[in-house]
Design an enzyme around this catalytic site. Sequence first.
Site, PDB file in Angstrom:
ATOM      1  N   ASN A 104      -4.745  -0.731  -3.394  1.00  0.00           N
ATOM      2  CA  ASN A 104      -3.485  -0.043  -3.660  1.00  0.00           C
ATOM      3  C   ASN A 104      -2.290  -0.919  -3.297  1.00  0.00           C
ATOM      4  OD1 ASN A 104      -1.328   1.814  -3.916  1.00  0.00           O
ATOM      5  ND2 ASN A 104      -2.659   3.520  -3.392  1.00  0.00           N
ATOM      6  N   ASP A 105      -2.010  -1.042  -2.005  1.00  0.00           N
ATOM      7  CA  ASP A 105      -0.815  -1.776  -1.575  1.00  0.00           C
ATOM      8  C   ASP A 105      -0.825  -3.235  -2.000  1.00  0.00           C
ATOM      9  OD1 ASP A 105       0.222   0.505  -0.343  1.00  0.00           O
ATOM     10  OD2 ASP A 105      -0.879   0.108   1.510  1.00  0.00           O
ATOM     11  N   VAL A 106      -2.005  -3.853  -2.069  1.00  0.00           N
ATOM     12  CA  VAL A 106      -2.069  -5.289  -2.364  1.00  0.00           C
ATOM     13  C   VAL A 106      -1.793  -5.592  -3.837  1.00  0.00           C
ATOM     14  CG1 VAL A 106      -3.644  -5.739  -0.458  1.00  0.00           C
ATOM     15  CG2 VAL A 106      -4.584  -5.234  -2.724  1.00  0.00           C
TER      16      VAL A 106
END
Length: 459
Positions: free
Chosen positions: A389-391
């Site tokens: 997600n964040d990456v």
Amino acid sequence: MSANLVALAYLVASVFFILALKGLSSPITARRGNLFGMVGMAIAVTTTLTVTSNWALILVCIAMGGIIGAVVARRVQMTAMPQLVAFMHSLVGLAAVFIAITAVNNPVSFGLPALLPMSSKLELFLGTFIGAMTWSGSVIAFLKLSNRMSGLPITFSGQHMVNLILALVMVGFGLWFFVSEATNWTAFIAMTVTAFVLGFLIIIPIGGADMPVVISMLNSYSGWAAVGIGFSLGNPMLIIAGSLVGSSGAILSYIMCKAMNRSFLSVILGGFGSAGGIISASDGTQKNHRSGSSNDAAFLLGNADSVIIVPGYGLAVARAQHSVKELAEKLHKKGINVRFAVHPVAGRMPGHMNVLLAEAEIPYEQVLELDEINSDFSNTDVVLVLGANDVVNPAAYITGSPIYGMPILDAHKAHAVMVVKRSMAAGYSGLDNDLFYMDKTMMVFGDAKKVVENMVKAL
């Protein structure tokens, strides 16, 4: 064994430890690195047994610890490896505290004067408070990683000021212990208890997004705790081994922070964590996303010339690494260029995804780091994101975003993107991900392992 031979044996063990670190720097040489580490430890322990009369008791303790460690290692799944590492760090810190307490209680048994000199008190002070903070901080990390405690930051008003006051109180008691002529148990116990409490308070405001840095940071702490105790006991092996662990952990923490475009100090103080789970990139408007099935995803993959697979923690939770390997092999047989893109902080500890992919025996040459593969996304037909997600969040390019400046995998630049997730829930940072709403993106909802297995059948 003479003092010269002991020093030589410890030096040889240290060389093996250095070779172990070198080997562990790459998945290709990791097995060799582990072997070097085991040989070095065997030499260090054997040498220590020759200079003590309590070798029988030590062997019994080693056997007990070895049996427990073997049982735990066989039972722990790869998805639980981050919390296992945190738990091991806590034991190192606690061991340092116990050794310090024993040395203060009976310094003669360690070859120290009955009345501890100031130099020994200083070393014991350093080893004790670092060890205590390592233990309590690692316990919190373990609870957060194993979902026994909320992964969201725990904050309260004036938290940093409370931490500062506790740090000053701890140092004050340490100085009292340091200047006292006789053994001052009141100061020593107060200092140790304060350090335990401070370790808890330093880690609780750190959110899940920063856990890879926390793991490497606690690893460094455990090494420096061993160094302090090594100086107290006059043991060069503890000093050298602790220095290697402490310095390598500090370097890894720096690398992790650089990968997140964060300052190391802000991570320790919980600066990033305070926003975790609270700030959202969504402006409250309804966004539309496109979803599809495993068969749709298999069709797109089977008709591509190049595919990049981005693994994330969702892959680890689903234990889908072996299914992903099968999928990659199927695509490779079709003549499709398949590679894996690994972000430095993907998962919950440094190298988490590398370990999972290595366990599935995915060829090392197919696994590429962020700086090696990021420029290839724009020329890639399909990117398959598995539980990350964040990456892969383009918000990293938006000024003012909590993750602004964090290097990400540029999955959004590919011709087509498929994201396998259980839901549209945000990642550790609590940020919505605009990648999921792009016209080129297809969401495939479900357990990563089952979804990938269905893709393999469809192919």
